[in-house]
Design a protein around this motif. Structure first.
Motif, short mmCIF file in Angstrom:
data_model
loop_
_atom_site.label_atom_id
_atom_site.label_comp_id
_atom_site.label_asym_id
_atom_site.label_seq_id
_atom_site.Cartn_x
_atom_site.Cartn_y
_atom_site.Cartn_z
N LYS A 6 0.82 -1.20 0.00
CA LYS A 6 0.00 0.00 0.00
C LYS A 6 0.86 1.25 0.00
CE LYS A 6 -4.04 -2.00 2.05
NZ LYS A 6 -5.01 -1.97 3.10
N SER A 32 -2.32 7.07 3.80
CA SER A 32 -2.51 5.61 3.79
C SER A 32 -3.82 5.22 4.45
CB SER A 32 -1.34 4.91 4.46
OG SER A 32 -1.28 5.26 5.83
N PHE A 35 -6.66 4.18 2.07
CA PHE A 35 -6.72 2.80 1.56
C PHE A 35 -7.63 1.94 2.42
CE2 PHE A 35 -2.57 3.87 -0.41
CZ PHE A 35 -2.89 3.56 -1.71
N THR A 39 -11.72 0.37 -0.45
CA THR A 39 -10.94 -0.74 -0.98
C THR A 39 -10.79 -0.69 -2.49
OG1 THR A 39 -12.94 -2.09 -1.09
CG2 THR A 39 -11.60 -2.25 0.91
#
Length: 134
Positions: A6, A32, A35, A39
């Motif tokens: 990621k 981050s 994320f 999804t």
């Protein structure tokens, strides 16, 4: 999916100034979280531009392009501080992602099952529901 993969999907580009470790860590830590919220995100491209004004003022313009399984999400923010510009960018991107998720969750299956007049009355904040309440 691991956190390492990621982190590699966040692309940071800076124009007219170098990317420092603090900016890089700040961006990766804050962005981050998107994320985990959605999804469908494939990658994020964050662009930072340093712009000088007429009277010597410095402004940071930031832009994010979030690649998703559907259309890309684009948001912009501007400030005199790089971290303020990134915070504003995160808020705008989060707002657009939540709007997209709300439409995907409720909008298509639920609204297509109703007739048009019922759907307009059922949507919160719609003009028809406000008008009928008066």
């Amino acid at each position: 999916m691991s956190a390492r993969i990621k982190m590699n999907r966040i692309i940071i580009t800076c124009n007219r100034f170098p990317v420092g470790e603090t900016v890089d860590e700040f961006v990766r830590e804050k962005f981050s979280t998107l994320f985990y919220r959605c999804t469908d995100i494939v990658r994020m491209r964050i662009e930072l531009n340093l712009e000088s004004g007429q009277e010597g003022e410095v402004r940071f313009h930031s832009r994010i392009i979030i690649g998703t399984s559907g259309p890309d999400i684009v948001a912009d923010a501007e400030s005199t501080d790089v971290f303020d510009a990134l915070d504003g960018l995160l808020r705008r991107a989060d707002r657009q992602l939540s709007r997209r998720m709300r439409v995907n969750d409720f909008g298509r299956e639920w609204l297509h099952s109703l007739e048009r007049s019922e759907a307009l009355l059922a949507l919160p904040g719609s003009r028809s529901s406000t008008w009928n309440m008066l």
